[in-house]
Write an enzyme that holds these catalytic residues in place. Structure first.
Site, PDB file in Angstrom:
ATOM      1  N   THR A  88      -8.240  35.324  36.292  1.00  0.00           N
ATOM      2  CA  THR A  88      -8.297  36.707  36.920  1.00  0.00           C
ATOM      3  C   THR A  88      -6.888  37.245  36.820  1.00  0.00           C
ATOM      4  O   THR A  88      -6.048  36.866  38.139  1.00  0.00           O
ATOM      5  CB  THR A  88      -8.787  36.610  38.411  1.00  0.00           C
ATOM      6  OG1 THR A  88      -8.090  35.465  38.888  1.00  0.00           O
ATOM      7  CG2 THR A  88     -10.255  36.412  38.402  1.00  0.00           C
ATOM      8  N   PHE A 222      -0.516  31.525  52.910  1.00  0.00           N
ATOM      9  CA  PHE A 222      -0.024  30.603  53.907  1.00  0.00           C
ATOM     10  C   PHE A 222       0.963  29.530  53.443  1.00  0.00           C
ATOM     11  O   PHE A 222       2.069  29.353  53.953  1.00  0.00           O
ATOM     12  CB  PHE A 222      -1.035  30.200  54.736  1.00  0.00           C
ATOM     13  CG  PHE A 222      -1.366  30.914  56.025  1.00  0.00           C
ATOM     14  CD1 PHE A 222      -1.863  32.209  55.768  1.00  0.00           C
ATOM     15  CD2 PHE A 222      -1.589  30.364  57.214  1.00  0.00           C
ATOM     16  CE1 PHE A 222      -2.172  33.028  56.804  1.00  0.00           C
ATOM     17  CE2 PHE A 222      -2.089  31.250  58.490  1.00  0.00           C
ATOM     18  CZ  PHE A 222      -2.228  32.556  58.124  1.00  0.00           C
ATOM     19  N   CYS A 272      -1.203  30.568  40.809  1.00  0.00           N
ATOM     20  CA  CYS A 272      -1.909  31.058  41.838  1.00  0.00           C
ATOM     21  C   CYS A 272      -1.007  31.862  42.582  1.00  0.00           C
ATOM     22  O   CYS A 272      -1.464  32.990  43.276  1.00  0.00           O
ATOM     23  CB  CYS A 272      -2.773  30.156  42.794  1.00  0.00           C
ATOM     24  SG  CYS A 272      -4.088  29.408  41.420  1.00  0.00           S
ATOM     25  N   PHE A 273       0.127  31.159  43.400  1.00  0.00           N
ATOM     26  CA  PHE A 273       0.774  31.733  44.388  1.00  0.00           C
ATOM     27  C   PHE A 273       0.944  33.216  44.476  1.00  0.00           C
ATOM     28  O   PHE A 273       0.684  33.987  45.135  1.00  0.00           O
ATOM     29  CB  PHE A 273       2.006  30.842  45.079  1.00  0.00           C
ATOM     30  CG  PHE A 273       1.542  29.558  45.682  1.00  0.00           C
ATOM     31  CD1 PHE A 273       0.074  29.284  45.938  1.00  0.00           C
ATOM     32  CD2 PHE A 273       2.520  28.689  46.251  1.00  0.00           C
ATOM     33  CE1 PHE A 273      -0.183  27.850  46.583  1.00  0.00           C
ATOM     34  CE2 PHE A 273       2.199  27.581  46.736  1.00  0.00           C
ATOM     35  CZ  PHE A 273       0.805  27.105  46.971  1.00  0.00           C
ATOM     36  N   GLN A 274       1.874  33.359  43.694  1.00  0.00           N
ATOM     37  CA  GLN A 274       2.439  34.732  43.187  1.00  0.00           C
ATOM     38  C   GLN A 274       1.308  35.884  43.020  1.00  0.00           C
ATOM     39  O   GLN A 274       1.250  37.002  43.482  1.00  0.00           O
ATOM     40  CB  GLN A 274       3.563  34.792  42.261  1.00  0.00           C
ATOM     41  CG  GLN A 274       3.869  36.217  41.736  1.00  0.00           C
ATOM     42  CD  GLN A 274       5.175  36.276  40.864  1.00  0.00           C
ATOM     43  OE1 GLN A 274       6.291  35.991  41.214  1.00  0.00           O
ATOM     44  NE2 GLN A 274       4.699  36.584  39.542  1.00  0.00           N
ATOM     45  N   PHE A 334       5.778  23.536  36.679  1.00  0.00           N
ATOM     46  CA  PHE A 334       6.166  24.130  37.839  1.00  0.00           C
ATOM     47  C   PHE A 334       6.165  22.942  39.097  1.00  0.00           C
ATOM     48  O   PHE A 334       6.644  23.333  39.973  1.00  0.00           O
ATOM     49  CB  PHE A 334       5.025  25.039  38.073  1.00  0.00           C
ATOM     50  CG  PHE A 334       3.804  24.626  38.777  1.00  0.00           C
ATOM     51  CD1 PHE A 334       3.531  24.727  40.239  1.00  0.00           C
ATOM     52  CD2 PHE A 334       2.754  24.518  37.818  1.00  0.00           C
ATOM     53  CE1 PHE A 334       2.432  24.281  40.638  1.00  0.00           C
ATOM     54  CE2 PHE A 334       1.499  24.080  38.431  1.00  0.00           C
ATOM     55  CZ  PHE A 334       1.492  24.115  39.966  1.00  0.00           C
ATOM     56  N   LYS A 335       5.660  21.907  38.823  1.00  0.00           N
ATOM     57  CA  LYS A 335       5.496  20.694  39.778  1.00  0.00           C
ATOM     58  C   LYS A 335       5.440  19.404  39.075  1.00  0.00           C
ATOM     59  O   LYS A 335       5.068  19.586  37.813  1.00  0.00           O
ATOM     60  CB  LYS A 335       4.685  20.823  40.901  1.00  0.00           C
ATOM     61  CG  LYS A 335       3.411  20.858  40.804  1.00  0.00           C
ATOM     62  CD  LYS A 335       2.778  20.683  41.960  1.00  0.00           C
ATOM     63  CE  LYS A 335       1.073  20.993  41.785  1.00  0.00           C
ATOM     64  NZ  LYS A 335       0.267  20.674  43.002  1.00  0.00           N
ATOM     65  N   ARG A 342       2.704  27.458  34.248  1.00  0.00           N
ATOM     66  CA  ARG A 342       2.604  29.017  34.416  1.00  0.00           C
ATOM     67  C   ARG A 342       3.222  29.425  35.744  1.00  0.00           C
ATOM     68  O   ARG A 342       3.305  28.911  36.519  1.00  0.00           O
ATOM     69  CB  ARG A 342       1.080  29.209  34.845  1.00  0.00           C
ATOM     70  CG  ARG A 342       0.282  28.960  33.339  1.00  0.00           C
ATOM     71  CD  ARG A 342      -1.159  29.079  33.581  1.00  0.00           C
ATOM     72  NE  ARG A 342      -1.908  28.067  34.520  1.00  0.00           N
ATOM     73  CZ  ARG A 342      -2.857  27.983  34.740  1.00  0.00           C
ATOM     74  NH1 ARG A 342      -3.811  28.977  34.368  1.00  0.00           N
ATOM     75  NH2 ARG A 342      -3.482  27.268  35.470  1.00  0.00           N
TER      76      ARG A 342
HETATM   77  P1  NAI Z   1      -7.499  29.095  32.888  1.00  0.00           P
HETATM   78  O1  NAI Z   1      -6.900  30.038  32.257  1.00  0.00           O
HETATM   79  O2  NAI Z   1      -7.028  27.353  32.790  1.00  0.00           O
HETATM   80  O3  NAI Z   1      -8.957  28.854  32.228  1.00  0.00           O
HETATM   81  C1  NAI Z   1      -9.783  30.323  32.523  1.00  0.00           C
HETATM   82  C2  NAI Z   1     -10.709  29.944  31.173  1.00  0.00           C
HETATM   83  O4  NAI Z   1     -11.745  30.923  31.208  1.00  0.00           O
HETATM   84  C3  NAI Z   1      -9.982  29.965  29.770  1.00  0.00           C
HETATM   85  O5  NAI Z   1     -10.270  29.030  29.121  1.00  0.00           O
HETATM   86  C4  NAI Z   1     -10.532  30.957  29.171  1.00  0.00           C
HETATM   87  O6  NAI Z   1     -10.850  31.037  27.809  1.00  0.00           O
HETATM   88  C5  NAI Z   1     -12.078  31.292  29.738  1.00  0.00           C
HETATM   89  N1  NAI Z   1     -12.701  32.517  29.771  1.00  0.00           N
HETATM   90  C6  NAI Z   1     -12.029  33.936  30.032  1.00  0.00           C
HETATM   91  N2  NAI Z   1     -12.977  34.655  29.820  1.00  0.00           N
HETATM   92  C7  NAI Z   1     -14.176  34.274  29.624  1.00  0.00           C
HETATM   93  C8  NAI Z   1     -15.622  34.547  29.225  1.00  0.00           C
HETATM   94  N3  NAI Z   1     -15.983  35.829  29.383  1.00  0.00           N
HETATM   95  N4  NAI Z   1     -16.327  33.517  28.755  1.00  0.00           N
HETATM   96  C9  NAI Z   1     -15.996  32.502  28.827  1.00  0.00           C
HETATM   97  N5  NAI Z   1     -15.003  32.078  29.082  1.00  0.00           N
HETATM   98  C10 NAI Z   1     -14.181  32.862  29.256  1.00  0.00           C
HETATM   99  O7  NAI Z   1      -7.474  29.393  34.277  1.00  0.00           O
HETATM  100  P2  NAI Z   1      -7.589  28.273  35.647  1.00  0.00           P
HETATM  101  O8  NAI Z   1      -6.431  27.816  36.047  1.00  0.00           O
HETATM  102  O9  NAI Z   1      -8.701  27.482  35.458  1.00  0.00           O
HETATM  103  O10 NAI Z   1      -8.047  29.630  36.763  1.00  0.00           O
HETATM  104  C11 NAI Z   1      -9.501  30.196  36.858  1.00  0.00           C
HETATM  105  C12 NAI Z   1      -9.404  30.626  38.074  1.00  0.00           C
HETATM  106  O11 NAI Z   1      -9.376  29.915  39.251  1.00  0.00           O
HETATM  107  C13 NAI Z   1      -8.333  31.763  38.403  1.00  0.00           C
HETATM  108  O12 NAI Z   1      -9.049  32.985  39.177  1.00  0.00           O
HETATM  109  C14 NAI Z   1      -7.438  31.282  39.357  1.00  0.00           C
HETATM  110  O13 NAI Z   1      -6.788  31.899  40.039  1.00  0.00           O
HETATM  111  C15 NAI Z   1      -8.451  30.311  40.007  1.00  0.00           C
HETATM  112  N6  NAI Z   1      -7.808  29.180  40.705  1.00  0.00           N
HETATM  113  C16 NAI Z   1      -6.870  28.109  39.915  1.00  0.00           C
HETATM  114  C17 NAI Z   1      -6.270  27.231  40.597  1.00  0.00           C
HETATM  115  C18 NAI Z   1      -5.284  26.280  39.799  1.00  0.00           C
HETATM  116  O14 NAI Z   1      -4.865  25.321  40.250  1.00  0.00           O
HETATM  117  N7  NAI Z   1      -5.135  26.578  38.597  1.00  0.00           N
HETATM  118  C19 NAI Z   1      -6.877  26.756  41.842  1.00  0.00           C
HETATM  119  C20 NAI Z   1      -7.651  27.516  42.443  1.00  0.00           C
HETATM  120  C21 NAI Z   1      -8.078  28.739  41.908  1.00  0.00           C
END
Ligand code: NAI
Length: 480
Positions: A88, A222, A272-274, A334-335, A342
């Protein structure tokens, strides 16, 4: 057998589903993705992300009740519960550019679910989304439903990278939001039953949809605010002779405040944060709340200020120029304990130094040269798209080299910047490093990992964020 399908095999989808599979042997879990390379990696010995403990969990269930596949449509159509954990990103064009969430990937996943479904489904928002997204998703699903019933739940993920498996095994809370209708409550109960396999009931919080969606944005705002608060204090500490670690310790002892997340640093990063705060700011603006929007915007402004301040400290300490000088960068993620880069503050610090014509030698135990080159050449926000849809990076930066050893990175360097708090940086042989550097030898600690006095005793000029300043730096301007 209950079947779960998760769309998106990323940092969230992969680990969360692996833990559900491990804890619920009676449930079949399939993680699908449009990225073939990601799925190939999940099915290999070299997983696409580094997370302590993840390998063991995946090894225990892969091929039994945990599968990774590119056959998105088949597994979506067969599932009872579909998690959507796709990107997203922040919009880069059009209405809300630079702030609003781009729901392209979410919308295309929702349309695909509607197209291929032949039975009733529970659709779970796992991605972080703007509040009220469920309403839009509901409209897409119901208008294309061919009589199939969909229930939308919001189940935001609170894991932190680096401790994802620990966090998933023992979450502070699991949050489930749903419609306040009998069908909505039934869907909440079904998802609750999945988590109840290992999460104590009192830690599973059930709310309405909008509270769940907003709670995720609020929690990240927060958390980031605490970092910006302590970082703002770090600047004042440097100006007054206070020590930010002592101030944070004293402040954190107040049980109303608490000790966690009070480490001053070069700034927060991560995917996420930004992004989530920008999203929150945009939602506030759209709801006619400019004062609230500006309050949260300031958290990001202080973060940017902290990164600039760090670069300025380096340049002004080193005789106002780093042109042609070798600067060793220790840490790029980033950590610690993650290979994720990212929005890492290292990107802005490195770009600042490159703009001043420094020659960088970068070492991070988990980040590849290819990744670093991409990060330093991609435009802002472009990283947050599926890998195969990202723009190709332009020509790589020539003034950087990436090495696989801290001693190699620091050899003949004029200065060192520590940008990630990897444990190994605490125990380097700084005598040896000092002897192999140009003199005067500078060390800029963006994570407060070294003991400044010990390093000064060796001969280094040391700058540590928020700590009493080295006599060398004391009279130099903090901001250029
Ligand atoms: P990511 O980029 O690692 O993974 C997302 C995956 O979705 C990618 O592999 C991409 O190829 C796939 N994708 C995109 N559109 C698709 C579709 N139409 N069909 C099938 N696969 C598709 O992202 P991440 O870090 O896993 O984040 C995912 C969500 O979770 C975001 O909204 C993020 O803000 C949220 N989030 C992330 C956290 C983190 O620590 N990374 C923690 C909590 C929430």
């Amino acid at each position: 057998m209950v079947k779960i399908c998760c769309i998106g095999a990323g940092y969230v989808g992969g680990p969360t589903m692996a833990v559900i599979a491990l804890k619920c042997p009676s449930i079949e879990v399939v993680v699908v993705d449009i990225s073939v390379s990601r799925i190939t990696a999940w099915n290999s010995e070299q997983l696409p992300i580094y997370e302590p403990g993840l390998d063991e969990v995946v090894k225990q269930c892969r091929g039994k009740n945990l599968f990774f596949s590119v056959d998105v449509e088949r597994h979506v159509s067969e599932a009872d519960i579909i998690f959507v954990s796709v990107n997203t990103p922040t919009k880069t064009q059009g209405l809300g550019a630079g702030k609003a969430a781009d729901l392209t990937y979410w919308e295309s996943a929702a349309r695909m679910i509607a197209d291929v479904s032949k039975s009733d489904k529970i659709v779970v928002e796992k991605s972080t989304v703007p509040v009220k997204t469920a309403e839009a998703i509901e409209k897409i699903l119901t208008h294309n439903s061919k009589g199939i019933k969909f229930q939308i739940l919001s189940n935001p993920e609170f894991l932190a990278e680096g401790t994802a498996i620990e966090d998933l095994f023992s979450p502070d809370r699991v949050l489930i939001g749903g419609r306040e209708t009998p069908d909505g409550q039934k869907a909440i109960k079904a998802l609750k039953a999945v988590y109840a396999h290992w999460v104590p009931e009192e830690r599973i919080i059930c709310t309405n949809l909008w509270s769940a969606e907003l709670s995720k944005l609020a929690a990240n705002a927060f958390l980031a605010q605490r970092i910006s608060s302590v970082n703002a204090m770090s600047a004042l500490c440097e100006a007054t002779g206070a020590d930010v670690s002592q101030v944070a310790h004293a402040v954190g002892k107040d049980t109303r405040i608490g000790a966690k997340f009070l480490n001053a640093s070069v700034g927060f990063g991560g995917s996420c944060f930004q992004k989530d705060i920008l999203n929150l700011v945009y939602i506030c603006e759209c709801n006619g709340l400019p004062e609230v929007a500006n309050y949260w915007k300031q958290v990001i402004k202080v973060n940017d200020y902290q990164k600039n301040r760090f670069v300025n400290r380096i340049v002004s300490s080193m005789f106002n120029t780093v042109s042609g000088k070798k600067i060793a960068v220790l840490g790029f993620a980033f950590k610690k304990d993650t290979g994720d880069t990212r929005e890492t503050p290292a990107i802005d610090v490195c770009k600042g130094l490159i703009d001043d014509k420094a020659k960088l030698s970068i070492y991070d135990p988990q980040v590849t040269e290819d990744q670093i080159q991409r990060d330093l050449t991609l435009n802002k926000f472009d990283w947050d798209h599926p890998a195969h849809l990202q723009p190709l990076s332009p020509a790589s930066k020539k003034d950087i080299s990436v090495v696989w050893d801290a001693y190699e990175a620091t050899k003949d360097a004029h200065g060192i910047c520590i940008l990630t708090e990897w444990d190994e940086f605490k125990n380097l042989d700084y005598h040896k490093i000092y002897n192999n550097m140009q003199k005067p030898a500078f060390l800029f600690d963006g994570r407060n990992v070294v003991n400044p006095q010990k390093l000064r005793d060796i001969g280094f000029v040391v700058y540590s964020i928020g700590k009493p300043l080295d006599p060398w730096i004391k009279d130099l301007p903090a901001v250029a």
